[in-house]
Design a protein around this motif. Structure first.
Motif, PDB file in Angstrom:
ATOM      1  N   ALA A  12     -40.415   5.787  20.935  1.00  0.00           N
ATOM      2  CA  ALA A  12     -39.307   5.828  21.877  1.00  0.00           C
ATOM      3  C   ALA A  12     -38.158   6.686  21.383  1.00  0.00           C
ATOM      4  O   ALA A  12     -37.357   7.136  22.171  1.00  0.00           O
ATOM      5  CB  ALA A  12     -38.814   4.422  22.173  1.00  0.00           C
ATOM      6  N   SER A  19     -32.273   7.501  22.522  1.00  0.00           N
ATOM      7  CA  SER A  19     -33.123   6.590  23.282  1.00  0.00           C
ATOM      8  C   SER A  19     -32.923   5.200  22.722  1.00  0.00           C
ATOM      9  O   SER A  19     -32.785   5.022  21.524  1.00  0.00           O
ATOM     10  CB  SER A  19     -34.598   6.961  23.123  1.00  0.00           C
ATOM     11  N   TRP A  21     -34.157   0.927  23.681  1.00  0.00           N
ATOM     12  CA  TRP A  21     -35.155   0.198  24.446  1.00  0.00           C
ATOM     13  C   TRP A  21     -34.726  -1.219  24.706  1.00  0.00           C
ATOM     14  O   TRP A  21     -33.857  -1.748  24.057  1.00  0.00           O
ATOM     15  CB  TRP A  21     -36.489   0.233  23.743  1.00  0.00           C
ATOM     16  N   TYR A  44     -37.354   5.089  31.095  1.00  0.00           N
ATOM     17  CA  TYR A  44     -38.636   5.705  30.756  1.00  0.00           C
ATOM     18  C   TYR A  44     -39.589   4.615  30.275  1.00  0.00           C
ATOM     19  O   TYR A  44     -39.163   3.535  29.879  1.00  0.00           O
ATOM     20  CB  TYR A  44     -38.468   6.709  29.600  1.00  0.00           C
ATOM     21  N   ILE A  46     -43.321   4.259  27.757  1.00  0.00           N
ATOM     22  CA  ILE A  46     -44.202   4.959  26.822  1.00  0.00           C
ATOM     23  C   ILE A  46     -45.242   3.967  26.311  1.00  0.00           C
ATOM     24  O   ILE A  46     -44.927   2.793  26.078  1.00  0.00           O
ATOM     25  CB  ILE A  46     -43.386   5.576  25.653  1.00  0.00           C
ATOM     26  N   GLU A  53     -43.866  10.083  27.057  1.00  0.00           N
ATOM     27  CA  GLU A  53     -43.001   9.204  27.827  1.00  0.00           C
ATOM     28  C   GLU A  53     -43.092   9.586  29.301  1.00  0.00           C
ATOM     29  O   GLU A  53     -43.349  10.745  29.639  1.00  0.00           O
ATOM     30  CB  GLU A  53     -41.565   9.280  27.331  1.00  0.00           C
TER      31      GLU A  53
END
Length: 99
Positions: A12, A19, A21, A44, A46, A53
């Motif tokens: 990520a 980024s 999460w 996004y 992944i 992604e």
């Protein structure tokens, strides 16, 4: 640190832009996260085991805080797309967005 956590963190954050999460899919195979790309914050996903992604949101402004529903049928997220920060939901492929 579990290998699952390490894999998600590595994948990520591999882009040169920030980024972060929030949500693991209930089956543990996918990570949903907020990423900044081209001065836009979008949601996004992944695969935990690696791969590309997938951008799930495209509205101007901030989309963040993705969390999967317990059954995995939806991702709930925060968005300012309507002018106010509100909770939205979408299917895991990014379709069927609604408040």
């Amino acid at each position: 640190m579990s290998s699952r956590l390490a894999a998600g963190r590595r994948n990520a954050s591999r882009k040169a832009t920030p980024s972060y999460w929030h949500g693991w899919s209930p089956d543990g195979k996918t990570l949903a996260f907020c990423g900044e790309r081209n001065n836009e914050f979008d949601v996004y996903s992944i695969p935990v085991e690696g791969g590309e992604e997938t951008r799930l949101t495209t509205a101007p402004g901030l989309d963040d805080g993705p969390e999967y529903s317990p059954d995995g049928k939806y991702i709930y997220f925060n968005s300012v797309r309507s002018g106010l920060m509100q909770i939205w939901r979408m299917k895991p492929d990014g379709s069927d967005r609604s408040r």
